[in-house]
Enzyme design. Structure first.
Site, PDB file in Angstrom:
ATOM      1  N   PRO A  38     -12.592  -0.859  -0.638  1.00 48.03           N
ATOM      2  CG  PRO A  38     -13.394  -2.660  -1.232  1.00 48.03           C
ATOM      3  CD  PRO A  38     -12.532  -1.710  -1.656  1.00 48.03           C
ATOM      4  CG  ASN A  39     -15.517  -2.609   4.023  1.00 49.89           C
ATOM      5  OD1 ASN A  39     -16.640  -1.983   4.352  1.00 49.89           O
ATOM      6  ND2 ASN A  39     -15.728  -3.694   3.514  1.00 49.89           N
ATOM      7  CG  ASN A  41      -5.264  -1.561   1.387  1.00 50.89           C
ATOM      8  OD1 ASN A  41      -5.837  -2.495   0.778  1.00 50.89           O
ATOM      9  ND2 ASN A  41      -5.083  -1.276   2.707  1.00 50.89           N
ATOM     10  CD  GLU A  81      -1.474  -6.834  -3.876  1.00 53.01           C
ATOM     11  OE1 GLU A  81      -2.136  -7.414  -3.048  1.00 53.01           O
ATOM     12  OE2 GLU A  81      -0.859  -7.183  -4.995  1.00 53.01           O
ATOM     13  CG  HIS A 103      -2.804  -6.033   1.408  1.00 54.30           C
ATOM     14  ND1 HIS A 103      -4.082  -5.984   1.002  1.00 54.30           N
ATOM     15  CD2 HIS A 103      -1.960  -6.528   0.325  1.00 54.30           C
ATOM     16  CE1 HIS A 103      -4.013  -6.459  -0.261  1.00 54.30           C
ATOM     17  NE2 HIS A 103      -2.927  -6.664  -0.729  1.00 54.30           N
TER      18      HIS A 103
END
Length: 140
Positions: free
Chosen positions: A10-11, A72, A96, A98
């Site tokens: 999301p986003n 992500n 994972e 970020h």
């Protein structure tokens, strides 16, 4: 040819617009061709969704045929047991990722519900975090 799926949650469709001081000024669509050019012998596919179930559907679709997933999960990182369960069910490694260093940010971002199911975690290197994750998958 190795196949790697990048999945953004999301986003992250707002990269380049959303909080550029944290996430940078480039969109993922601008970054992806550079990443693909760096690894011409690797099929790098990209998917983004703001919907948790769609992220799970994509991981289940590729998680038994691809060589790895770079994930992500955005804010779902901190809330989704469903993503954790999905990651645990897959054959391929999930890294994972970020963009920001989540440990320098708000306290709630310090806890990931998916890290325990992932092969590794990379954070804080901007968009280059994705390249580092690809390198980790290719080194296996």
């Amino acid at each position: 040819m190795k196949k790697i799926q990048i999945i953004n949650g999301p986003n992250l469709n707002l990269l380049g617009k959303r909080e550029p001081g944290i996430y940078g000024s480039s969109s993922f669509d601008e970054y992806l061709p550079k990443l693909q050019a760096k690894y011409p012998d690797v099929e790098i596919d990209y998917y983004q969704s703001n919907i948790e179930g769609e992220l799970i559907n994509k991981m289940q679709e590729v998680g038994f045929a691809y060589d790895g997933i770079v994930l992500n999960a955005g804010a779902y990182t901190h809330t989704s047991v469903a993503l954790q369960d999905c990651i645990r069910s897959l054959n391929c490694p999930v890294i994972e990722v970020h963009i920001s260093n989540v440990h320098q940010r708000e306290e709630f971002r310090h806890k990931s519900l998916i890290s325990c199911a992932c092969r590794g975690v990379i954070c804080g290197f901007g968009l280059d975090s994705y390249r580092l994750a690809i390198e980790a998958i290719l080194s296996e």
